[in-house]
Write a protein that holds these residues in place. Structure first.
Motif, PDB file in Angstrom:
ATOM      1  N   GLN A 172     -69.908 -71.616 -20.202  1.00  0.00           N
ATOM      2  CA  GLN A 172     -69.626 -70.184 -20.024  1.00  0.00           C
ATOM      3  C   GLN A 172     -68.368 -69.777 -20.814  1.00  0.00           C
ATOM      4  O   GLN A 172     -68.332 -68.710 -21.434  1.00  0.00           O
ATOM      5  CB  GLN A 172     -69.432 -69.879 -18.535  1.00  0.00           C
ATOM      6  N   THR A 173     -67.362 -70.650 -20.821  1.00  0.00           N
ATOM      7  CA  THR A 173     -66.151 -70.375 -21.613  1.00  0.00           C
ATOM      8  C   THR A 173     -66.514 -70.205 -23.089  1.00  0.00           C
ATOM      9  O   THR A 173     -66.012 -69.306 -23.768  1.00  0.00           O
ATOM     10  CB  THR A 173     -65.139 -71.537 -21.459  1.00  0.00           C
ATOM     11  N   ALA A 174     -67.386 -71.074 -23.572  1.00  0.00           N
ATOM     12  CA  ALA A 174     -67.812 -70.982 -24.977  1.00  0.00           C
ATOM     13  C   ALA A 174     -68.460 -69.628 -25.242  1.00  0.00           C
ATOM     14  O   ALA A 174     -68.191 -68.972 -26.260  1.00  0.00           O
ATOM     15  CB  ALA A 174     -68.794 -72.114 -25.299  1.00  0.00           C
ATOM     16  N   GLU A 175     -69.299 -69.193 -24.313  1.00  0.00           N
ATOM     17  CA  GLU A 175     -70.014 -67.922 -24.464  1.00  0.00           C
ATOM     18  C   GLU A 175     -69.011 -66.757 -24.506  1.00  0.00           C
ATOM     19  O   GLU A 175     -69.117 -65.855 -25.333  1.00  0.00           O
ATOM     20  CB  GLU A 175     -70.986 -67.756 -23.291  1.00  0.00           C
ATOM     21  N   HIS A 176     -68.016 -66.810 -23.633  1.00  0.00           N
ATOM     22  CA  HIS A 176     -67.014 -65.732 -23.582  1.00  0.00           C
ATOM     23  C   HIS A 176     -66.129 -65.743 -24.824  1.00  0.00           C
ATOM     24  O   HIS A 176     -65.925 -64.721 -25.468  1.00  0.00           O
ATOM     25  CB  HIS A 176     -66.098 -65.902 -22.369  1.00  0.00           C
ATOM     26  N   GLU A 177     -65.587 -66.922 -25.135  1.00  0.00           N
ATOM     27  CA  GLU A 177     -64.503 -66.965 -26.116  1.00  0.00           C
ATOM     28  C   GLU A 177     -64.974 -67.179 -27.540  1.00  0.00           C
ATOM     29  O   GLU A 177     -64.328 -66.739 -28.478  1.00  0.00           O
ATOM     30  CB  GLU A 177     -63.493 -68.046 -25.716  1.00  0.00           C
ATOM     31  N   GLN A 220     -75.859 -71.077 -17.224  1.00  0.00           N
ATOM     32  CA  GLN A 220     -75.306 -72.418 -17.464  1.00  0.00           C
ATOM     33  C   GLN A 220     -75.397 -73.252 -16.183  1.00  0.00           C
ATOM     34  O   GLN A 220     -75.669 -74.455 -16.240  1.00  0.00           O
ATOM     35  CB  GLN A 220     -73.840 -72.311 -17.915  1.00  0.00           C
ATOM     36  N   PHE A 221     -75.173 -72.612 -15.043  1.00  0.00           N
ATOM     37  CA  PHE A 221     -75.224 -73.337 -13.768  1.00  0.00           C
ATOM     38  C   PHE A 221     -76.631 -73.876 -13.524  1.00  0.00           C
ATOM     39  O   PHE A 221     -76.811 -75.036 -13.148  1.00  0.00           O
ATOM     40  CB  PHE A 221     -74.787 -72.422 -12.621  1.00  0.00           C
ATOM     41  N   ALA A 222     -77.633 -73.029 -13.750  1.00  0.00           N
ATOM     42  CA  ALA A 222     -79.016 -73.459 -13.507  1.00  0.00           C
ATOM     43  C   ALA A 222     -79.395 -74.606 -14.442  1.00  0.00           C
ATOM     44  O   ALA A 222     -80.034 -75.579 -14.030  1.00  0.00           O
ATOM     45  CB  ALA A 222     -79.970 -72.280 -13.686  1.00  0.00           C
ATOM     46  N   SER A 223     -78.983 -74.509 -15.698  1.00  0.00           N
ATOM     47  CA  SER A 223     -79.348 -75.550 -16.665  1.00  0.00           C
ATOM     48  C   SER A 223     -78.653 -76.875 -16.331  1.00  0.00           C
ATOM     49  O   SER A 223     -79.232 -77.944 -16.494  1.00  0.00           O
ATOM     50  CB  SER A 223     -78.975 -75.089 -18.087  1.00  0.00           C
ATOM     51  N   ALA A 224     -77.416 -76.792 -15.858  1.00  0.00           N
ATOM     52  CA  ALA A 224     -76.663 -78.022 -15.575  1.00  0.00           C
ATOM     53  C   ALA A 224     -76.998 -78.607 -14.202  1.00  0.00           C
ATOM     54  O   ALA A 224     -76.975 -79.818 -14.010  1.00  0.00           O
ATOM     55  CB  ALA A 224     -75.162 -77.736 -15.655  1.00  0.00           C
ATOM     56  N   MET A 225     -77.311 -77.734 -13.225  1.00  0.00           N
ATOM     57  CA  MET A 225     -77.350 -78.155 -11.817  1.00  0.00           C
ATOM     58  C   MET A 225     -78.743 -78.063 -11.190  1.00  0.00           C
ATOM     59  O   MET A 225     -78.871 -78.215  -9.967  1.00  0.00           O
ATOM     60  CB  MET A 225     -76.389 -77.286 -10.991  1.00  0.00           C
TER      61      MET A 225
END
Ligand code: GLA
Length: 387
Positions: free
Chosen positions: A159-164, A175-180
């Motif tokens: 998510q940081t990558a997406e924001h920054e 990202q949470f669904a893909s990771a978890m």
């Protein structure tokens, strides 16, 4: 999965002239309900799906990173320094953004790597191909360099990558669904606290069918950021009356009472969607726990109408697909899924009616706009990992 793995192995050897050290997979996601609530402190209910992206990877002895994607062969092999990933305006930016986010969090790469990617997620269809690529990169970094990061941290760094790096101010859901993700389960996630619960989905009773409208909206990311700004404006207006951390902290009654304090009518409708969608998501989760798929489906349909009328992120093709599905045999519920402005609908369909449903939807969509709609019957999968 094995076929994809073998073919990626071959691609890796051909592009980089040696063998990969490891393979990882990250799934895409479909959100069952809870749309545009995850940056308003609300609940979401996504699941990871069997479609996703694979990566074959090996470390190098120098400081070079080389990226290749079989899905974007025209981009060729993209190179950058491991300690200075710079934006290139192409697919590899999602991977580079994650490498930068890891470095900022103290996980620096001690050497370069070769990375080959291949996936079967339709691009720009709202099934989170970008989040899958981010989570995949984070998972590969963890496995390749031995970083002690949890799957949840991988999601947050994505998510940081997406924001920054990418510049989209997204929530944490994708990202949470893909990771978890967990096989045969949806994830009820509180986006405010990240506390979460896995709710079983009975695949014998119902199928989750995704229909892809084939529509891609080029302004989706700026419209997304605009929605987020409108919610922030509504929150600022409401906060003058009542101290709340986020829109979704309000009950329906509290919101209805306070609504007139939001001077801008558009912002008020955006806020109403967020508050009502959050309550609907909890109702839907309750229905799922009770095995009441009809009640769950009603929540899905209401969610679509709210996204169409209050949040204004649907489009004529998605409206057609959802509204057509509502009238078909065996359909519990149907709605647009993901950020919107094109992409897919998600449909909860009685299992024995799913096949006829797909045939009917394809025929009606062809008649409606002359376009072929792809359909995918979802298998709910585990989150990202080594394969
Ligand atoms: C996109 C974002 C998510 C979420 C959805 C809308 O997929 O990446 O964080 O906000 O839109 O629910």
């Amino acid at each position: 999965m094995q076929n994809l793995r073998d073919s990626l192995d071959g691609i890796f050897r051909e592009m980089f002239g040696h063998a990969p050290e490891l393979h990882c997979f990250a799934p895409g996601r479909v959100n069952l309900i809870g749309e545009h609530t995850d940056y308003n402190g609300g609940y979401v209910l996504p699941c990871a799906i069997h479609m996703g992206i694979q990566c074959a990877a090996a470390r190098r002895s120098d400081n070079l990173l080389r990226f290749y994607s079989a899905n974007f062969p025209e981009a060729g092999v993209i190179e950058c320094r491991a300690d200075a990933p710079v934006k290139g305006g192409h697919w590899a930016d999602y991977a580079k953004g994650v490498i930068q986010a890891f470095a900022q969090a103290g996980y620096t790469l001690e050497c370069g790597a070769d990375l080959a990617f291949q996936g079967n997620l339709p691009d720009g269809a709202g099934l989170s191909s970008s989040a899958a690529l981010e989570v995949l990169t984070g998972t590969v970094l963890r496995e390749l360099y031995g970083f002690a990061v949890t799957s949840q941290q991988v999601a947050l760094l994505g998510q940081t990558a997406e924001h920054e790096f990418i510049g989209v101010n997204c929530g944490i859901m994708d990202q949470f669904a893909s990771a978890m993700g967990r096989r045969h389960h949806a994830i009820l996630l509180d986006s405010g606290t990240l506390s979460h619960d896995y709710l079983p989905i009975d695949g014998d009773a119902a199928s989750i069918v995704i229909i892809n409208s084939g529509v891609k909206h080029s302004l989706a990311s700026s419209a997304y950021n605009e929605r987020r700004r409108q919610c922030e404006e509504a929150l600022a207006a409401l906060s003058a009356q009542k101290k709340i951390p986020a829109l979704c902290a309000l009950t329906l009654a509290e919101f209805d009472d306070l609504r007139s304090c939001i001077p801008d009518e558009i912002c008020a409708r955006r806020a109403r969607h967020a508050v009502y969608e959050n309550a609907r998501t909890l109702r839907a989760a309750q229905a799922l726990r009770a095995g009441d798929l009809s009640a769950f489906g009603v929540c899905m349909n209401d969610s679509h109408m709210s996204l169409r009328d209050d949040y204004e992120v649907s489009c004529p093709e998605l409206d057609f697909l959802a509204e057509t599905a509502w009238g078909l045999d065996g359909v519990y519920g149907a709605r647009m899924t993901g950020g919107g402005f094109g992409g897919c609908t998600v449909n909860l369909v009685r299992r024995d009616a799913a096949e006829a449903f797909v045939v009917a939807m394809k025929a009606r969509y062809r008649q409606f706009c002359g376009r072929e709609a792809e359909a995918y019957v979802v298998e709910i999968s585990d989150g990202a990992g080594r394969i």
